[in-house]
Scaffold this active site. Structure first.
Site, PDB file in Angstrom:
ATOM      1  N   TRP A 118      32.164  28.186  49.910  1.00 27.13           N
ATOM      2  CA  TRP A 118      33.225  28.644  50.804  1.00 27.13           C
ATOM      3  C   TRP A 118      33.048  28.132  52.220  1.00 27.13           C
ATOM      4  CZ3 TRP A 118      37.513  29.597  48.660  1.00 27.13           C
ATOM      5  CH2 TRP A 118      37.531  30.075  47.346  1.00 27.13           C
ATOM      6  N   ASP A 210      33.035  34.866  57.794  1.00 25.66           N
ATOM      7  CA  ASP A 210      33.833  35.158  56.599  1.00 25.66           C
ATOM      8  C   ASP A 210      33.070  36.198  55.794  1.00 25.66           C
ATOM      9  OD1 ASP A 210      35.120  35.286  54.191  1.00 25.66           O
ATOM     10  OD2 ASP A 210      34.994  33.149  53.734  1.00 25.66           O
ATOM     11  N   LYS A 235      37.957  41.896  46.732  1.00 26.03           N
ATOM     12  CA  LYS A 235      36.590  42.061  46.241  1.00 26.03           C
ATOM     13  C   LYS A 235      36.248  43.554  46.272  1.00 26.03           C
ATOM     14  CE  LYS A 235      36.324  37.484  46.577  1.00 26.03           C
ATOM     15  NZ  LYS A 235      36.198  36.585  45.440  1.00 26.03           N
TER      16      LYS A 235
END
Lengths: 407, 407
Positions: A118, A210, A235
């Site tokens: 990511w 993030d 999530k």
């Protein structure tokens, strides 16, 4: 209508399981919200009912994290991937306005900490958006890598002395938990050589994190040393379709003013944090159902888990249970943990491989038969991944640990 | 759990009512999708179950509209407002690549047809993104107004001879139905002097239409003369959070390649249609629940409404019923229709004013007592607005018509 949820253990990496009491409440709200005779998806986003929902979500987030008053909480669309661009565009706009009297605008560096899939994608997006607007023109920025775990194939994190921050970067970016690779920066109460080195970031340089896959899973280490924290909901927080952005108010700037000064990439209005903040995240129609369910999850976490301390205790117990089983199995030679440094291991996404030809299929087939779901690793890396987000119970984790021990 | 939906008539402008059978099915799917033991929000977007959902939605859209094979259907995030930027960024990228051998890249015009609040916003966004990247540099584009209904305060549409298209615009943009103002271009089978003048658009210039509030309400006039059709779901199609983009395949281009050529605004990767198309709208996690409910609505429309013909017939009857009541009431002097030209009136958003001091409040209070909901006009224009999207029944419209007649 039948609502029975078969007893399955869902270890999906996201979209991920949600607490059953939340889904039961949401099913009612879908048809008839709070006795209005209208479902929650059928309400105007400017109705008092929906404003109550979104304001409740914000209040509970503020409570759980103790978010300081000089930060705004935004509910954005487009997922974490969209935020790769948005954080860059807003910070470059803010910097451009700060430097509005400069005769020449110096191309700023941007420092990326690359620890997995990511953060690699975030860095690649910054490189794209930094491209010069015309051949021979100066680029909008100079993204660079301030530290990376790539030599280890992202199976560990950089150590303190491996960071090389530039003196006056536009910002520093890192990804707290790498969902695909299974690394995570250490918990707030357990700093180590793998902790993010806030003390090495030059004064005044904004830090962006993030937190998509570890948001509301435990306290954020050094919350107030961040300028922006972004997190996709799907999530620990809610369904996919909404992304939380917690942004320090000095970064809420008029991007059109900055664009008129020049030397920054064009900023779509939807990416402007100031516009979202000025309109209470209702500049245009927001994803009302994902926000509604996230609000219900936050209510549930505050009420049923005794806030962040309770959430953290549960998640610590879950991670310790599974890693203990994996370490024991590794000693027996049946599995191999992907992340070799224990202090760099994620609580949320636990990655491992099954040792032996053909054994992985046997492991997955056996797991499926016992009700374990969505354990396959990300298609880019393979192997096994068990994601232990908030709605995964300790009982499910114990069942998986037992299966691993007996395999 | 209680799911009773009190008998209310919901005339919301969006998010808007959804068919009760769809919501009942979605409530089941929320807890247990298709017997998987997992709710639809808890499934991986890459699972075979979710792929079945999104592919089913696309197939039904193709069937309803007869979408030609040379168009892709994308499910995007960010709402119609995000598409103001995305259509511009992708088309400018495609044009830049077409002109890659030009010694100097000429600044392209962009022709906006401005007929109300939403097309005004689209035009304003194009002006922002066209700003030159540095003082003295050439702008990325020159947006201009090709026709406007502003002199009428957006209470009618331009007539055929009021359009002034430029010879080689990057694209022509119009908004088919102005949700706030209540105008709509004429239906496919009833062309008039207010129809969109496709025959006046110079050959080769792409036409972009915002169909947000009239999508799947009736056939699209001259579908194949459009290069891009965009539509937020939250009117006739589903919950908020997903936007459909139907794009001709020649506009699926590598925006990074175009950015390297220069002279176009930076394109966030999430806005690149090619990336969405190449990944079946699953480049990153999509808003799975809004897509799921939209898929259920499409199934319902295909099965229960006999496809587009049935949808159109119902919506025509609803609009005719309400306008007849309003015209009669206007003759009595109790109301005044906002859109004066009958041929420019929207089927979807019917705007009117209550004549007389204090009468509007009396009208709204009386309506509320009878179970009519969300009739207040948009805060920017005031008055009354009844939105008659697909899930609003003819019975609800007849009840409202009766209330207006008796008021």
């Amino acid at each position: 209508m039948s609502f029975a949820r078969e007893q399955v253990h869902n270890f999906a990496a996201g979209p991920s399981p949600l607490p059953t009491p939340v889904l039961e409440k949401a099913a009612v709200g879908l048809l008839n919200y709070n006795g209005t005779g209208m479902g929650v998806c059928e309400l105007s986003h400017r109705s008092k009912e929906f404003k109550g929902i979104i304001e409740g979500a914000e209040a509970n987030l503020r409570k759980l994290y103790g978010v300081p008053d000089n930060y705004s909480i935004l509910f954005a669309q487009g997922g974490g991937t969209t935020q790769f661009a948005s954080v860059m565009l807003n910070i470059l706009a803010a910097r451009r306005i700060q430097h509005k009297d400069d005769k020449e605008y110096a191309v700023p560096t941007i420092d990326y900490v690359v620890t997995g899939s990511w953060s690699s994608k975030a860095y690649a997006e910054a490189q794209r958006l930094a491209l010069p607007p015309a051949p021979g023109a100066q680029p909008f920025a100079a993204p660079r890598i301030a530290a990376t775990a790539k030599p280890s194939k992202f199976t560990t994190l950089p150590k303190q002395d491996e960071y090389d921050f530039s003196a006056d970067a536009a910002y520093v970016y890192y990804c707290e938990n790498e969902t695909i690779n299974g690394t995570e920066f250490p918990a707030a109460d357990a700093p180590s050589e793998f902790s993010f080195p806030f003390d090495k970031v030059p004064a005044g340089v904004p830090v962006v994190a993030d937190y998509s896959s570890s948001f509301v899973s435990r306290p954020i280490a050094n919350f107030d040393k961040h300028a922006i924290i972004v997190a996709g909901a799907q999530k620990n927080l809610g369904p996919s379709g909404v992304t939380v952005v917690i942004v320090r108010n000095d970064l809420l700037v008029d991007t059109t003013e900055a664009m008129k000064l020049g030397n920054i990439p064009a900023v779509p209005i939807q990416s402007e944090y100031k516009t979202l903040a000025d309109n209470g995240s209702l500049y245009n129609t927001p994803p009302t159902f994902p926000i509604y369910v996230s609000a219900l999850v936050l209510e549930y976490l505050v009420a049923e888990r005794d806030g962040m301390k309770g959430i953290e205790a549960t998640n610590r117990a879950k991670a310790e249970t599974l890693y203990a089983a994996l370490d024991a199995a590794e000693a027996k030679g049946t599995v191999r943990c992907v992340v070799r440094e224990k202090l760099a291991r994620s609580w949320m996404n636990i990655t491992f491989e099954i040792v032996g030809e053909g054994k992985e299929k046997a492991f997955l087939d056996g797991a499926e038969a016992l009700g374990f779901r969505q354990l396959k690793g990300h298609r880019s890396v393979g192997g096994i991944r068990a994601s232990l987000y908030n709605a995964v119970t300790l009982e499910s984790v114990k069942a998986l640990a037992e299966y691993i021990s007996n395999f």
